[in-house]
Scaffold this motif. Structure first.
Motif, PDB file in Angstrom:
ATOM      1  N   GLY A 173     -16.626   6.599   2.026  1.00 53.99           N
ATOM      2  CA  GLY A 173     -16.703   5.301   2.024  1.00 53.99           C
ATOM      3  C   GLY A 173     -16.412   4.327   1.149  1.00 53.99           C
ATOM      4  O   GLY A 173     -16.482   3.649   1.578  1.00 53.99           O
ATOM      5  N   THR A 174     -15.804   5.404   0.276  1.00 51.58           N
ATOM      6  CA  THR A 174     -15.319   4.171  -1.314  1.00 51.58           C
ATOM      7  C   THR A 174     -14.545   4.478  -0.472  1.00 51.58           C
ATOM      8  O   THR A 174     -13.393   3.705  -2.112  1.00 51.58           O
ATOM      9  CB  THR A 174     -16.373   4.932  -2.345  1.00 51.58           C
ATOM     10  N   ARG A 175     -13.188   5.441  -0.916  1.00 51.71           N
ATOM     11  CA  ARG A 175     -12.054   5.672  -1.340  1.00 51.71           C
ATOM     12  C   ARG A 175     -10.975   5.310   0.041  1.00 51.71           C
ATOM     13  O   ARG A 175     -10.986   5.754   0.842  1.00 51.71           O
ATOM     14  CB  ARG A 175     -12.297   7.179  -1.733  1.00 51.71           C
ATOM     15  N   ALA A 176     -10.517   4.448  -0.695  1.00 51.35           N
ATOM     16  CA  ALA A 176      -9.032   3.736   0.458  1.00 51.35           C
ATOM     17  C   ALA A 176      -7.958   4.820  -0.564  1.00 51.35           C
ATOM     18  O   ALA A 176      -7.159   4.883  -1.805  1.00 51.35           O
ATOM     19  CB  ALA A 176      -8.642   2.142   0.474  1.00 51.35           C
ATOM     20  N   GLU A 177      -7.290   4.773   0.980  1.00 52.57           N
ATOM     21  CA  GLU A 177      -6.234   5.637   0.686  1.00 52.57           C
ATOM     22  C   GLU A 177      -4.648   5.662   1.196  1.00 52.57           C
ATOM     23  O   GLU A 177      -4.771   5.610   2.592  1.00 52.57           O
ATOM     24  CB  GLU A 177      -6.121   7.589   0.242  1.00 52.57           C
ATOM     25  N   ALA A 178      -3.301   5.097   1.322  1.00 53.61           N
ATOM     26  CA  ALA A 178      -2.571   5.515   1.925  1.00 53.61           C
ATOM     27  C   ALA A 178      -1.215   5.975   0.615  1.00 53.61           C
ATOM     28  O   ALA A 178      -0.877   6.472   0.188  1.00 53.61           O
ATOM     29  CB  ALA A 178      -1.906   3.803   1.668  1.00 53.61           C
ATOM     30  N   VAL A 179      -0.538   7.077   2.163  1.00 55.29           N
ATOM     31  CA  VAL A 179       0.056   8.503   1.862  1.00 55.29           C
ATOM     32  C   VAL A 179       1.027   8.456   1.722  1.00 55.29           C
ATOM     33  O   VAL A 179       1.250   7.691   3.264  1.00 55.29           O
ATOM     34  CB  VAL A 179      -0.632   9.938   1.441  1.00 55.29           C
ATOM     35  N   PHE A 180       2.242   8.972   1.872  1.00 56.81           N
ATOM     36  CA  PHE A 180       3.790   7.963   2.647  1.00 56.81           C
ATOM     37  C   PHE A 180       4.467   9.721   1.471  1.00 56.81           C
ATOM     38  O   PHE A 180       4.554  10.629   0.932  1.00 56.81           O
ATOM     39  CB  PHE A 180       4.556   7.046   1.457  1.00 56.81           C
ATOM     40  N   THR A 181       5.263  10.306   2.459  1.00 57.26           N
ATOM     41  CA  THR A 181       6.225  11.319   2.794  1.00 57.26           C
ATOM     42  C   THR A 181       7.230  11.140   2.248  1.00 57.26           C
ATOM     43  O   THR A 181       7.540   9.981   1.096  1.00 57.26           O
ATOM     44  CB  THR A 181       6.224  12.042   4.259  1.00 57.26           C
ATOM     45  N   ALA A 182       7.808  12.143   1.246  1.00 55.18           N
ATOM     46  CA  ALA A 182       9.098  12.396   0.305  1.00 55.18           C
ATOM     47  C   ALA A 182      10.413  11.113   0.985  1.00 55.18           C
ATOM     48  O   ALA A 182      10.450  10.928  -0.228  1.00 55.18           O
ATOM     49  CB  ALA A 182       9.550  13.682   0.453  1.00 55.18           C
ATOM     50  N   ARG A 183      10.788  11.495   2.022  1.00 55.57           N
ATOM     51  CA  ARG A 183      11.857  10.170   2.290  1.00 55.57           C
ATOM     52  C   ARG A 183      11.008   8.961   3.228  1.00 55.57           C
ATOM     53  O   ARG A 183      12.296   8.232   3.792  1.00 55.57           O
ATOM     54  CB  ARG A 183      12.558  11.034   3.712  1.00 55.57           C
ATOM     55  N   THR A 184      10.389   8.408   2.075  1.00 55.75           N
ATOM     56  CA  THR A 184       9.819   6.934   2.980  1.00 55.75           C
ATOM     57  C   THR A 184      11.065   6.181   1.708  1.00 55.75           C
ATOM     58  O   THR A 184      10.517   6.606   1.036  1.00 55.75           O
ATOM     59  CB  THR A 184       8.533   6.772   2.616  1.00 55.75           C
ATOM     60  N   PRO A 185      11.439   5.462   3.159  1.00 50.93           N
ATOM     61  CA  PRO A 185      12.001   4.168   1.564  1.00 50.93           C
ATOM     62  C   PRO A 185      11.191   3.401   0.787  1.00 50.93           C
ATOM     63  O   PRO A 185      10.323   2.956   1.398  1.00 50.93           O
ATOM     64  CB  PRO A 185      12.462   3.319   2.700  1.00 50.93           C
ATOM     65  N   SER A 186      12.098   3.889  -0.693  1.00 46.26           N
ATOM     66  CA  SER A 186      11.098   3.057  -2.020  1.00 46.26           C
ATOM     67  C   SER A 186      10.733   1.763  -1.277  1.00 46.26           C
ATOM     68  O   SER A 186       9.509   0.874  -1.759  1.00 46.26           O
ATOM     69  CB  SER A 186      11.927   3.222  -2.464  1.00 46.26           C
ATOM     70  N   HIS A 187      11.665   1.060  -0.654  1.00 47.40           N
ATOM     71  CA  HIS A 187      11.338  -0.836  -0.274  1.00 47.40           C
ATOM     72  C   HIS A 187      10.094  -0.922   0.575  1.00 47.40           C
ATOM     73  O   HIS A 187       9.349  -2.094   0.739  1.00 47.40           O
ATOM     74  CB  HIS A 187      12.471  -1.673   0.500  1.00 47.40           C
ATOM     75  N   LEU A 188       9.808  -0.231   1.012  1.00 50.17           N
ATOM     76  CA  LEU A 188       8.736   0.866   2.291  1.00 50.17           C
ATOM     77  C   LEU A 188       7.749   0.382   1.092  1.00 50.17           C
ATOM     78  O   LEU A 188       6.036  -0.219   1.611  1.00 50.17           O
ATOM     79  CB  LEU A 188       8.699   1.213   3.567  1.00 50.17           C
ATOM     80  N   ILE A 189       7.338   1.590   0.814  1.00 48.89           N
ATOM     81  CA  ILE A 189       6.430   1.747  -0.508  1.00 48.89           C
ATOM     82  C   ILE A 189       6.223   0.524  -1.056  1.00 48.89           C
ATOM     83  O   ILE A 189       5.427   0.092  -1.809  1.00 48.89           O
ATOM     84  CB  ILE A 189       6.929   2.481  -1.024  1.00 48.89           C
ATOM     85  N   ALA A 190       6.606   0.212  -2.094  1.00 46.92           N
ATOM     86  CA  ALA A 190       6.925  -1.643  -2.384  1.00 46.92           C
ATOM     87  C   ALA A 190       5.949  -2.576  -2.088  1.00 46.92           C
ATOM     88  O   ALA A 190       5.099  -3.437  -2.541  1.00 46.92           O
ATOM     89  CB  ALA A 190       8.624  -2.004  -3.415  1.00 46.92           C
ATOM     90  N   ALA A 191       7.035  -2.806  -0.567  1.00 47.46           N
ATOM     91  CA  ALA A 191       6.232  -3.895   0.852  1.00 47.46           C
ATOM     92  C   ALA A 191       4.761  -3.360   0.348  1.00 47.46           C
ATOM     93  O   ALA A 191       3.847  -4.497   0.416  1.00 47.46           O
ATOM     94  CB  ALA A 191       6.638  -3.805   1.562  1.00 47.46           C
ATOM     95  N   THR A 192       4.154  -2.242   0.595  1.00 43.44           N
ATOM     96  CA  THR A 192       2.484  -2.180   0.910  1.00 43.44           C
ATOM     97  C   THR A 192       1.985  -2.253  -0.722  1.00 43.44           C
ATOM     98  O   THR A 192       1.262  -3.067  -0.451  1.00 43.44           O
ATOM     99  CB  THR A 192       2.795  -0.223   1.276  1.00 43.44           C
ATOM    100  N   ALA A 193       2.583  -1.807  -1.863  1.00 43.65           N
ATOM    101  CA  ALA A 193       2.306  -2.261  -3.160  1.00 43.65           C
ATOM    102  C   ALA A 193       2.024  -3.383  -3.529  1.00 43.65           C
ATOM    103  O   ALA A 193       1.074  -3.222  -4.279  1.00 43.65           O
ATOM    104  CB  ALA A 193       3.232  -1.095  -3.902  1.00 43.65           C
ATOM    105  N   ALA A 194       2.607  -4.461  -2.736  1.00 42.39           N
ATOM    106  CA  ALA A 194       3.262  -5.411  -2.945  1.00 42.39           C
ATOM    107  C   ALA A 194       1.891  -6.361  -2.657  1.00 42.39           C
ATOM    108  O   ALA A 194       1.608  -7.469  -3.482  1.00 42.39           O
ATOM    109  CB  ALA A 194       4.255  -6.253  -2.628  1.00 42.39           C
ATOM    110  N   VAL A 195       1.518  -6.298  -1.645  1.00 36.72           N
ATOM    111  CA  VAL A 195       0.409  -6.618  -1.074  1.00 36.72           C
ATOM    112  C   VAL A 195      -1.630  -5.932  -1.757  1.00 36.72           C
ATOM    113  O   VAL A 195      -2.135  -6.897  -2.518  1.00 36.72           O
ATOM    114  CB  VAL A 195      -0.695  -6.023   0.131  1.00 36.72           C
ATOM    115  N   MET A 196      -1.345  -5.357  -2.832  1.00 40.16           N
ATOM    116  CA  MET A 196      -2.243  -4.248  -3.699  1.00 40.16           C
ATOM    117  C   MET A 196      -2.473  -4.870  -4.912  1.00 40.16           C
ATOM    118  O   MET A 196      -3.291  -5.235  -5.560  1.00 40.16           O
ATOM    119  CB  MET A 196      -2.239  -3.110  -3.847  1.00 40.16           C
ATOM    120  N   ALA A 197      -1.112  -5.379  -4.965  1.00 38.28           N
ATOM    121  CA  ALA A 197      -0.931  -6.563  -5.976  1.00 38.28           C
ATOM    122  C   ALA A 197      -1.472  -7.573  -6.012  1.00 38.28           C
ATOM    123  O   ALA A 197      -2.098  -8.191  -8.100  1.00 38.28           O
ATOM    124  CB  ALA A 197       0.145  -6.353  -6.800  1.00 38.28           C
ATOM    125  N   GLU A 198      -1.434  -8.626  -4.894  1.00 35.55           N
ATOM    126  CA  GLU A 198      -1.889  -9.945  -4.771  1.00 35.55           C
ATOM    127  C   GLU A 198      -3.475  -9.939  -5.368  1.00 35.55           C
ATOM    128  O   GLU A 198      -4.462  -9.165  -5.062  1.00 35.55           O
ATOM    129  CB  GLU A 198      -2.019  -9.969  -3.589  1.00 35.55           C
TER     130      GLU A 198
END
Length: 319
Positions: free
Chosen positions: A186-211
């Motif tokens: 109930g405490t650990r949030a996780e978002a997991v991406f496979t190897a061929r995920t475009p880097s800019h999509l991971i970055a878009a997700t990470a950008a929200v975490m950085a806010e």
């Protein structure tokens, strides 16, 4: 200690940091960017709702009773195997999911500029740093204790990070994990991406975490084990009034005002304002128009009610 009938449990508060806020009880923010895409409601199986791009190459699945609440994928053709997959567990704030769905909606709309294939099928960068640049730009730093062949970037407060596994053995391997919160179902949030995920999509997700902007939750939605890690502020006390030429009286926002603003801001941050604010408010309103309690009539099953199935287990990647 709050009692079950304590009205304060349902008080709406602003929670920061956002990545520790947990589920909002519905996936509205995550689905708002694709509210105009076809919705497919399923009567059987663990997946309760699938939102697809018009040509069905992009699929966003909502698994209301599973540990992995969201499963998002993209393929070259509607009937082809996924090129990449991203999963988000039941603790992940939907505002983070919106980072990915907003980027997908934008990429799909711009597909003609990429010879009809869409940037959402682009090859990932050969440099792992490109996928997490929003985090390093925000001051997240590398953890020197990571295992050989992996890289871990950690938030300044130490309560969130991203683990990158460079020990590639297959294109379908899970290689990037964004995480937040201490280990636990109930405490650990996780978002997991496979190897061929475009880097800019991971970055878009990470950008929200950085806010750093807080998000709205009801008090009972905050796990007690997380209370000492977050800052809570009553919504009514967080009203900011822009200066005007003449004195004015501020009005505290209603819960509906706050929800609309929260969804719109999450989408705007993730998309870096690809549409007008008015368009985003309309999209967010459409995704909630029939009421949160009516899943079959156009809304989502409450994420807060999600529980692991009989054969579910704790996170495969719990640390």
């Amino acid at each position: 200690m709050p009692v079950p009938n304590d009205p304060s449990l349902y008080e709406e508060v602003l929670v920061s940091p956002m990545y520790l806020a947990g589920s909002s009880g519905a996936g509205d923010a995550g689905f708002a960017p694709v509210a105009h895409w076809p919705h497919h409601y399923l009567d059987e199986g663990p997946c309760q709702l699938v939102v697809t791009s018009p040509d069905r190459r992009v699929q966003i699945g909502w698994f209301g009773d599973d540990f992995e609440l969201w499963k998002i994928s993209a393929a070259k053709e509607a009937v082809a195997a996924p090129r990449w997959t991203a999963t988000f567990n039941h603790v992940t704030p939907p505002e983070i999911v919106a980072g990915l769905t907003t980027a997908l909606a934008r990429d799909y709309a711009d597909a003609d500029a990429y010879e009809g294939n869409g940037r959402f099928l682009a090859n990932p960068s050969v440099y792992w740093a490109d996928a997490v640049r929003p985090l390093t730009d925000a001051g997240w730093t590398r953890d020197g204790g990571a295992e050989r062949g992996t890289v871990e970037i950690v938030a300044p407060d130490g309560h969130a990070g991203v683990l990158i596994d460079n020990r590639l053995s297959g294109w379908d391997d899970e290689t990037v994990t964004l995480w937040a919160g201490p280990p636990g179902w109930g405490t650990r949030a996780e978002a997991v991406f496979t190897a061929r995920t475009p880097s800019h999509l991971i970055a878009a997700t990470a950008a929200v975490m950085a806010e750093s902007a807080p998000v709205v939750r009801e008090r009972h939605q905050i796990d007690r084990r997380m209370e000492h890690l977050v800052t809570l502020a009553p919504v009514a006390q967080a009203v900011t009034v822009a200066p005007t030429a003449e004195p004015s009286v501020s009005r505290a926002p209603t819960p509906l005002d706050v929800r609309r603003t929260g969804v719109t801001q999450a989408v705007q941050r993730a998309a870096r304002a690809p549409r007008t604010a008015a368009d985003l408010r309309v999209m967010a309103a459409q995704s909630r128009s029939t009421g949160a309690a009516q899943f079959r009539s156009g809304t989502l099953a409450p994420a807060a009610a999600a529980r692991p199935s009989a054969n579910s287990s704790t996170s495969r990647r719990s640390r």
